[in-house]
Design an enzyme around this catalytic site. Structure first.
Site, PDB file in Angstrom:
ATOM      1  N   GLU A 247       1.041  -1.255  -0.106  1.00 40.79           N
ATOM      2  CA  GLU A 247       0.129   0.057   0.004  1.00 40.79           C
ATOM      3  C   GLU A 247       0.984   1.473   0.042  1.00 40.79           C
ATOM      4  OE1 GLU A 247      -1.410   3.285   0.889  1.00 40.79           O
ATOM      5  OE2 GLU A 247      -1.936   2.433   2.942  1.00 40.79           O
ATOM      6  N   CYS A 281      -2.099   9.030   2.744  1.00 40.95           N
ATOM      7  CA  CYS A 281      -1.804   8.697   1.549  1.00 40.95           C
ATOM      8  C   CYS A 281      -2.818   8.902   0.612  1.00 40.95           C
ATOM      9  CB  CYS A 281      -1.524   7.362   1.338  1.00 40.95           C
ATOM     10  SG  CYS A 281      -2.325   6.094   2.266  1.00 40.95           S
TER      11      CYS A 281
END
Length: 473
Positions: A247, A281
């Protein structure tokens, strides 16, 4: 405070003398130390994880679920203590830290129940009397690497999923926020997770990954962090044929069509953008606003940014805390200066606040050229770009221009346009007309350079399971 390692059910200072310094981002002052794992400590953790896996995989899914639910209860009981530790070490406002701690308990509960549903299937056989079964089994010991921006929220996704699947885990938590990780590990320990099943280490990231990933004990690697580091770890795992979940970074577009309530969307966008000082993010970065509304949106957004109460996370009324460390100040400021030098309009912010702690003013840029670094590099800070587009084709092309594809957002009153946006935006997650990412029951992950695999949802559990086919006549 000296943070310890947790290996084979015991807390220790490690076998060496190396320590890291823990800093309060609101003041820049040292508030503690963290023990760094040496090779001998990692070898102990690998031995413990291998032994722990052999025992834990034999524990019934029902019993694993019971233990995890107890861990979730302990997290809820200690949520305030957890939140205070998050704020002290990471800097985010206490209200956000409380949300993170509460969400961590929800994640554990989700996996506690989903782990009981790791079903296989019966496949009709071609031969009379034969039985064909596909079984789901835990993949094995896991090496997990979690970041500092959500020191509990990111770590718990990896730990809860691995344990629910029947895996053991060595979790390398961030040195910047060790007491948060320790407090979470204690909840699992006190809930009854056996020795060796959960191990927690801190240290030099490159040393730890280079030691753990090649080990034959480790069968799965999970990493959350930057694209360059993710590439390196994925390549290292690939050399040893280890399964991975990556990720990685993003550069989320936020498309605003001209048929929405511009004030409502600006308020929602600012709330998402400046959460955790933009150190997320999935934080929206490129606000792409249809031409008739861009100036009004930019004006509203800049006003909302200017009105934010910036201060220490523990202070009453703080809406945005400091960046996590001094390196982020320099990185964000460099991107802003580059953009203005290339012709971007600075509407607000663009400066460090004070000389104590790591505060940077909420910043809004408009009309940023594609050549600016910030249009191509993830800022990971409190900076929003407000650019205009004429047609939806143009907006979608800009949204898909970069090699990353993690989170994305779009707002429109047209169901036809919403359908196009859902179909054509290249991202692992698309949220239309609201903020709908990161619930425990939904998959969280990216495509392209933003990585592969998902955390959350049934997909998050499957990432820790392997399929075995059994045919018996």
């Amino acid at each position: 405070m000296t943070a310890s390692l947790f290996i084979d059910g015991a807390w220790s200072a490690g076998s060496g003398a190396r320590r890291g310094t823990v800093v309060d981002p609101a003041t820049g002052a040292a508030i503690g130390e963290v023990a760094f794992a040496e090779a001998a400590d990692l070898d102990r953790a690998l031995t413990a994880a291998e032994r722990g896996f052999r025992a834990w995989r034999k524990v019934s899914a029902y019993e694993r679920s019971r233990i995890l639910r107890k861990a979730a209860d302990l997290v809820r009981q200690r949520a305030e203590t957890l939140a205070e530790a998050i704020t002290r070490e990471q800097g985010k406002p206490l209200a956000e830290a409380r949300m993170e701690a509460g969400a961590a308990a929800d994640v554990i509960d989700w996996y506690a129940e989903e782990g009981r549903r790791a079903y296989g299937r019966v496949i009709p056989a071609r031969i009379p009397g034969a039985r064909q079964v596909a079984l789901s089994e835990p993949v094995g010991p896991v090496a997990a690497f979690s970041p500092w921006n959500f020191p509990v929220g990111q770590l718990v996704r990896k730990v809860a999923a691995a344990l629910a699947a029947g895996c053991s885990i060595i979790a390398k938590a961030p040195e910047e926020t060790p007491s948060c990780a320790m407090a979470l590990a204690r909840c699992f320990e006190e809930a009854g997770v056996p020795a060796g099943v959960l191990n927690l280490v801190f240290g030099v990231p490159a040393e730890i990954s280079a030691h753990l990933i090649p080990s034959p004990v480790i069968r799965k690697v999970s990493f959350t962090g930057s694209v360059p580091v993710g590439r390196h770890l994925a390549a290292l795992a690939g050399q040893h044929l280890k399964r991975t979940t990556m990720e990685l970074g993003g550069h989320a577009p936020f498309i605003v069509c001209d048929d929405v309530d511009v004030e409502a969307v600006a308020r929602l966008g600012a709330g998402i953008k400046f959460r955790n000082a933009g150190q997320i993010c999935t934080s929206p970065t490129r606000f792409l606003v249809q031409a008739p509304m861009q100036e009004r949106f930019a004006e509203l957004f800049a006003g909302l940014a200017e009105g934010l109460a910036v201060g220490a996370g523990a202070a009453e009324g703080t809406q945005m805390g400091p960046l996590a460390h001094a390196r982020r100040i320099d990185a964000v400021d460099g991107l802003v200066r580059d953009a203005t030098e290339k012709g971007a309009r600075l509407l607000t912010g663009g400066r460090r606040i004070g000389n104590q702690g790591f505060f940077y003013a909420p910043t809004v840029l408009a009309d940023v050229p594609a050549s600016a670094r910030i249009m191509n590099e993830e800022p990971f800070g409190p900076v929003a770009i407000v650019n205009r587009f004429e047609t939806l084709d143009e907006a979608i092309a800009e949204a898909n221009r970069l090699p990353v594809g993690l989170g994305s957002y779009a707002f429109t009153g047209s169901t036809a346009q919403a359908g196009r946006l859902a179909d054509e935006i290249e991202a692992g997650m698309v949220s239309i007309n609201h903020f709908g990412l990161a619930a425990p029951e939904t998959p969280f992950g990216g495509i392209k350079d933003s990585g592969h695999g998902s955390e959350g949802g049934s997909e998050g559990l499957q990432a820790y399971l392997a399929t075995k086919f059994v045919s018996q006549a």
